[in-house]
Design a protein around this motif. Structure first.
Motif, PDB file in Angstrom:
ATOM      1  N   PRO A 173       0.823  -1.215   0.000  1.00 55.73           N
ATOM      2  CA  PRO A 173       0.000   0.000   0.000  1.00 55.73           C
ATOM      3  C   PRO A 173       0.852   1.257   0.000  1.00 55.73           C
ATOM      4  CG  PRO A 173      -0.782  -1.577   1.648  1.00 55.73           C
ATOM      5  CD  PRO A 173       0.538  -2.084   1.158  1.00 55.73           C
ATOM      6  N   THR A 174       0.294   2.318  -0.563  1.00 60.74           N
ATOM      7  CA  THR A 174       0.974   3.618  -0.567  1.00 60.74           C
ATOM      8  C   THR A 174       0.313   4.578   0.422  1.00 60.74           C
ATOM      9  OG1 THR A 174      -0.358   4.480  -2.406  1.00 60.74           O
ATOM     10  CG2 THR A 174       1.676   3.310  -2.968  1.00 60.74           C
ATOM     11  N   MET A 175      -0.282   4.034   1.460  1.00 60.25           N
ATOM     12  CA  MET A 175      -0.966   4.848   2.462  1.00 60.25           C
ATOM     13  C   MET A 175       0.021   5.722   3.220  1.00 60.25           C
ATOM     14  SD  MET A 175      -3.254   3.522   5.664  1.00 60.25           S
ATOM     15  CE  MET A 175      -1.797   3.083   6.613  1.00 60.25           C
ATOM     16  N   SER A 176      -0.325   7.005   3.355  1.00 58.14           N
ATOM     17  CA  SER A 176       0.583   7.935   4.031  1.00 58.14           C
ATOM     18  C   SER A 176      -0.048   8.637   5.222  1.00 58.14           C
ATOM     19  CB  SER A 176       1.082   8.988   3.041  1.00 58.14           C
ATOM     20  OG  SER A 176      -0.011   9.717   2.499  1.00 58.14           O
ATOM     21  N   ALA A 177      -1.372   8.572   5.359  1.00 66.26           N
ATOM     22  CA  ALA A 177      -2.055   9.202   6.484  1.00 66.26           C
ATOM     23  C   ALA A 177      -3.427   8.564   6.636  1.00 66.26           C
ATOM     24  CB  ALA A 177      -2.193  10.713   6.291  1.00 66.26           C
ATOM     25  N   VAL A 178      -3.989   8.675   7.840  1.00 60.77           N
ATOM     26  CA  VAL A 178      -5.301   8.105   8.131  1.00 60.77           C
ATOM     27  C   VAL A 178      -6.156   9.164   8.822  1.00 60.77           C
ATOM     28  CG1 VAL A 178      -6.565   6.224   9.227  1.00 60.77           C
ATOM     29  CG2 VAL A 178      -4.201   5.852   8.493  1.00 60.77           C
ATOM     30  N   TYR A 179      -7.384   9.317   8.333  1.00 65.86           N
ATOM     31  CA  TYR A 179      -8.332  10.268   8.905  1.00 65.86           C
ATOM     32  C   TYR A 179      -9.577   9.525   9.368  1.00 65.86           C
ATOM     33  CZ  TYR A 179      -5.897  14.426   7.084  1.00 65.86           C
ATOM     34  OH  TYR A 179      -4.980  15.420   6.837  1.00 65.86           O
ATOM     35  N   PRO A 180     -10.265  10.019  10.394  1.00 65.20           N
ATOM     36  CA  PRO A 180     -11.578   9.481  10.725  1.00 65.20           C
ATOM     37  C   PRO A 180     -12.615   9.991   9.728  1.00 65.20           C
ATOM     38  CG  PRO A 180     -11.077  11.309  12.178  1.00 65.20           C
ATOM     39  CD  PRO A 180      -9.842  11.090  11.332  1.00 65.20           C
ATOM     40  N   LEU A 181     -13.726   9.297   9.638  1.00 66.00           N
ATOM     41  CA  LEU A 181     -14.787   9.701   8.724  1.00 66.00           C
ATOM     42  C   LEU A 181     -15.275  11.114   9.024  1.00 66.00           C
ATOM     43  CD1 LEU A 181     -16.675   8.885   6.402  1.00 66.00           C
ATOM     44  CD2 LEU A 181     -18.205   7.858   8.105  1.00 66.00           C
ATOM     45  N   SER A 182     -15.271  11.491  10.296  1.00 70.55           N
ATOM     46  CA  SER A 182     -15.728  12.838  10.659  1.00 70.55           C
ATOM     47  C   SER A 182     -14.868  13.930  10.036  1.00 70.55           C
ATOM     48  CB  SER A 182     -15.729  13.001  12.183  1.00 70.55           C
ATOM     49  OG  SER A 182     -14.426  12.763  12.703  1.00 70.55           O
ATOM     50  N   ASP A 183     -13.622  13.613   9.676  1.00 75.41           N
ATOM     51  CA  ASP A 183     -12.697  14.584   9.078  1.00 75.41           C
ATOM     52  C   ASP A 183     -12.471  14.332   7.594  1.00 75.41           C
ATOM     53  OD1 ASP A 183     -12.366  15.885  11.472  1.00 75.41           O
ATOM     54  OD2 ASP A 183     -10.468  14.931  11.968  1.00 75.41           O
ATOM     55  N   VAL A 184     -13.414  13.651   6.935  1.00 79.34           N
ATOM     56  CA  VAL A 184     -13.214  13.276   5.544  1.00 79.34           C
ATOM     57  C   VAL A 184     -13.049  14.500   4.645  1.00 79.34           C
ATOM     58  CG1 VAL A 184     -15.688  13.154   5.011  1.00 79.34           C
ATOM     59  CG2 VAL A 184     -14.073  11.781   3.698  1.00 79.34           C
ATOM     60  N   ALA A 185     -13.729  15.598   4.964  1.00 77.98           N
ATOM     61  CA  ALA A 185     -13.589  16.797   4.134  1.00 77.98           C
ATOM     62  C   ALA A 185     -12.182  17.364   4.215  1.00 77.98           C
ATOM     63  CB  ALA A 185     -14.618  17.849   4.550  1.00 77.98           C
ATOM     64  N   GLU A 186     -11.576  17.315   5.397  1.00 76.11           N
ATOM     65  CA  GLU A 186     -10.183  17.759   5.540  1.00 76.11           C
ATOM     66  C   GLU A 186      -9.259  16.859   4.730  1.00 76.11           C
ATOM     67  OE1 GLU A 186      -8.991  20.382   7.032  1.00 76.11           O
ATOM     68  OE2 GLU A 186     -10.836  21.103   7.963  1.00 76.11           O
ATOM     69  N   ALA A 187      -9.524  15.556   4.750  1.00 72.06           N
ATOM     70  CA  ALA A 187      -8.706  14.622   3.980  1.00 72.06           C
ATOM     71  C   ALA A 187      -8.821  14.905   2.484  1.00 72.06           C
ATOM     72  CB  ALA A 187      -9.137  13.187   4.282  1.00 72.06           C
ATOM     73  N   ALA A 188     -10.043  15.182   2.023  1.00 72.87           N
ATOM     74  CA  ALA A 188     -10.237  15.494   0.612  1.00 72.87           C
ATOM     75  C   ALA A 188      -9.552  16.801   0.230  1.00 72.87           C
ATOM     76  CB  ALA A 188     -11.732  15.563   0.293  1.00 72.87           C
ATOM     77  N   ARG A 189      -9.520  17.745   1.154  1.00 73.20           N
ATOM     78  CA  ARG A 189      -8.850  19.017   0.887  1.00 73.20           C
ATOM     79  C   ARG A 189      -7.341  18.819   0.720  1.00 73.20           C
ATOM     80  NH1 ARG A 189      -9.466  24.037  -1.347  1.00 73.20           N
ATOM     81  NH2 ARG A 189      -8.289  25.613  -0.215  1.00 73.20           N
ATOM     82  N   VAL A 190      -6.763  17.905   1.479  1.00 73.12           N
ATOM     83  CA  VAL A 190      -5.338  17.599   1.334  1.00 73.12           C
ATOM     84  C   VAL A 190      -5.053  17.132  -0.091  1.00 73.12           C
ATOM     85  CG1 VAL A 190      -3.484  16.041   2.057  1.00 73.12           C
ATOM     86  CG2 VAL A 190      -4.960  17.082   3.771  1.00 73.12           C
ATOM     87  N   VAL A 191      -5.928  16.272  -0.620  1.00 74.95           N
ATOM     88  CA  VAL A 191      -5.745  15.782  -1.986  1.00 74.95           C
ATOM     89  C   VAL A 191      -6.036  16.889  -2.992  1.00 74.95           C
ATOM     90  CG1 VAL A 191      -6.557  14.097  -3.688  1.00 74.95           C
ATOM     91  CG2 VAL A 191      -6.239  13.408  -1.306  1.00 74.95           C
TER      92      VAL A 191
END
Length: 459
Positions: free
Chosen positions: A392-410
Motif C-alpha cells: 500500500p501507498t498509504m501515508s495518512a489516516v483520517y476518521p470519517l468525521s474529518d473526511v472533508a479535511e482529507a479530501a482538501r489535502v488531496v
C-alpha cells in the motif's frame, strides 16, 4: 499514524463485526435504518459558481443517510475503511459537471437503477470491509467474507462487458457515477465488484489499493495497456501520488526502469522509499502551469526532460504513464521514444490536451486510453498485494468525521500516496487475519510512506 480513531457507531451489528462474530450471528442482526456517510447535497450543486477556490470542505458533508434496498446481484458491505481519490474531489467541486447528472441518467434505466437518483450522493470509490447481507442472486460470496471493492460498476448483461468489463456502455465508476459509495459505514455494491481482502493488511491499508493499483496495473501490465516488458524505461508523472506510487512498483517488479517526476524534495524522498532511483523534480525541467499553452515551450521542456532521462538512463522512455493531463501531455507525446506509448487514464490539470502531432505520426508513437480495470485485472493486482510484491501507498489516516479535511489535502496536492479514511473501524491496526505473513513481510516494507502526508488537524 497509530491511534487514529473513527467515529464508528456502537450498534449491535457494529459490535458483532468488531468482535469477530460468526456469519450466522451477523446475518441475524438487523441492519440499521440509517448510517453515517460522506455525501453531497443536490441543493449545493451551484455553490461554487463564480468561486475561484472550490474548497471541498464546504460541500462534503458527514451525516446520516437511509440504508438502500438490496438488489439480487448486490451485497451490503460494512465498510471498515475507505480512501480519498481525485474523483471524490471532482464530485465535491461539482466539476466538470455535478455528479447528480450521472445519477439521473443512470436512473432512467428504471428498476433497481432508480434508487440512485436521490437528493444526496454518498461518494467514495474505494472500500474494505465485511459482507453483512447478500442478494438472492449471489452465489460465490457469503456473509462474513472480508472484501475490498473494485470501483468498476459493470453491467454484466451487456455483450461488450464479456469481452472486457470496461468496454460496456453502462460501465460506471462506483461512488462517482453511482450512489452508495465507499466513504460510509455501509455500502451497497454489485457482486462483480468484489475482491478478497489481503489477509495480512489492516482495514485502512487494504482500502487504499483497489482503484489506484488496479488502474496502474491495467495501464502498464495488462495486454489492454502498454504491455510493459523487462528493460522498459517508464516515465511516471506524479510519481509520488496515489497512481504513481503503484506504477513505480509495477515497473520495478516487471524488470523495468521507473523514472519518476515529482514536485518537491519531500516527494522525491518518498519516491526513493518506494525504490525509484531516478527521480526528477519538475523545477529541473522548467515545467510550470502555463507551459501547455505555448507549443514552443512544450518542446523546450520536452528536450530538457529527454536530455536528463538519456543522461541518467541512456535512452528515451519506452512508455509514459500519463494521468496529469493538460499540463504534461504535450511533453509526454514529445519525449516518448520513436514507436513508444503514452498511456493515459485521467487529466487532473485539464481535459483539453495540446500536442504537436508531427511527433506522434512521423515517429509512429501511440496513445492508449485506459480506465480503471476489469475484474480479472483487479484479481491479478490483488494477488500481488497478497504476496507482498506490491504494498500500500498509504501515508495518512483520517476518521470519517474529518473526511472533508482529507479530501482538501488531496485537492491542494499536499498528499503523498493515498489518504485512508476509517469508516466502521474504531481505530487503526485492525483487520489482520494472517499476522504471520505480515510479520514475514515486515511493517517497514508494508508502510513505506506512512506519516508523509498531513494527518488530522495538520491541514
Amino acid at each position: 499514524m497509530p491511534g487514529v480513531l473513527s467515529e464508528a457507531t456502537t450498534s449491535e451489528l457494529s459490535e458483532a463485526l468488531l468482535t469477530g462474530a460468526s456469519p450466522e450471528r451477523i446475518e441475524r442482526l438487523p441492519l440499521p435504518a440509517e448510517f453515517l456517510a460522506a455525501h453531497l447535497k443536490a441543493e449545493d450543486a451551484d455553490m461554487f459558481r463564480g468561486v475561484e477556490d472550490k474548497d471541498v470542505r464546504k460541500s462534503l458533508r458527514v451525516g446520516r443517510v437511509p440504508m438502500p434496498e438490496l438488489a439480487p446481484d448486490e451485497v451490503v458491505v460494512a465498510v471498515m475503511a475507505s480512501s480519498i481519490n481525485y474523483n471524490t474531489v471532482w464530485s465535491a467541486m461539482f466539476e466538470p459537471i455535478p455528479t447528480f447528472r450521472f445519477l439521473s441518467q443512470f436512473a432512467r434505466q428504471g428498476g433497481w437503477a432508480s434508487r440512485h437518483d436521490l437528493p444526496h450522493q454518498v461518494v467514495g470509490s474505494d472500500g474494505a470491509g465485511v459482507i453483512v447481507r447478500v442478494g438472492s442472486g449471489v452465489r460465490h460470496w457469503k456473509v462474513g467474507d472480508h472484501v475490498v471493492v473494485s470501483p468498476a460498476y459493470v453491467d454484466d448483461q451487456e455483450p461488450a462487458s464479456h469481452a472486457d468489463g470496461m468496454l460496456g456502455a453502462e460501465q460506471r465508476a462506483w461512488g462517482f457515477e453511482t450512489n452508495f459509495g465507499g466513504l460510509a459505514e455501509y455500502s451497497v455494491v454489485r457482486v462483480n465488484q468484489l475482491v478478497p481482502k489481503p489477509a495480512h493488511l489492516t482495514w485502512e491499508e487494504a482500502a487504499c489499493n483497489t482503484l489506484c493499483a488496479g488502474t496502474a496495473y491495467r495501464m502498464l501490465v495488462s495486454d489492454r495497456g502498454a504491455r510493459m516488458k523487462q528493460g522498459d524505461v517508464v516515465l511516471v508523472w506524479g510519481a509520488a501520488g496515489g497512481l504513481g506510487g503503484y506504477a513505480v512498483q509495477f515497473v520495478r517488479n516487471g524488470g523495468g526502469i521507473p523514472v519518476g517526476v515529482v514536485g518537491s524534495p519531500e516527494k522525491a524522498e518518498a519516491l526513493r522509499a518506494l525504490g525509484c532511483e531516478i527521480v526528477i523534480d519538475r523545477s529541473e525541467i522548467g515545467l510550470t502551469a502555463d507551459v501547455a499553452d505555448d507549443p514552443a515551450r512544450v518542446i523546450e521542456v520536452g528536450r530538457r526532460l529527454g536530455g536528463i532521462i538519456r543522461e541518467r538512463v541512456g535512452r528515451d522512455p519506452d512508455i509514459v504513464f500519463e494521468h496529469v493531463g493538460r499540463a504534461t501531455f504535450g511533453v509526454s507525446v514529445f519525449v516518448v521514444r520513436r514507436g513508444g506509448v503514452v498511456v493515459t487514464c485521467g487529466s487532473s490539470t485539464g481535459y483539453h490536451h495540446l500536442f504537436d502531432n508531427r511527433y506522434l505520426w512521423m515517429k509512429l508513437k501511440r496513445i492508449i486510453g485506459s480506465h480503471v480495470a476489469n475484474l480479472q485485472e483487479q484479481w491479478d493486482t490483488n494477488r500481488l498485494l497478497e504476496l507482498g510484491a506490491v504494498v500500500p501507498t498509504m501515508s495518512a489516516v483520517y476518521p470519517l468525521s474529518d473526511v472533508a479535511e482529507a479530501a482538501r489535502v488531496v485537492q491542494t496536492n499536499q498528499h503523498i500516496g493515498k489518504i485512508a479514511v476509517l469508516c466502521g473501524a474504531p481505530r487503526t491496526g485492525l483487520g489482520v487475519t494472517d499476522p504471520r505473513l505480515r510479520a514475514r513481510i515486515g511493517e517497514d516494507r508494508l508502510n513505506p510512506l506512512r506519516g508523509r502526508s498531513p494527518g488530522p488537524g495538520e491541514v
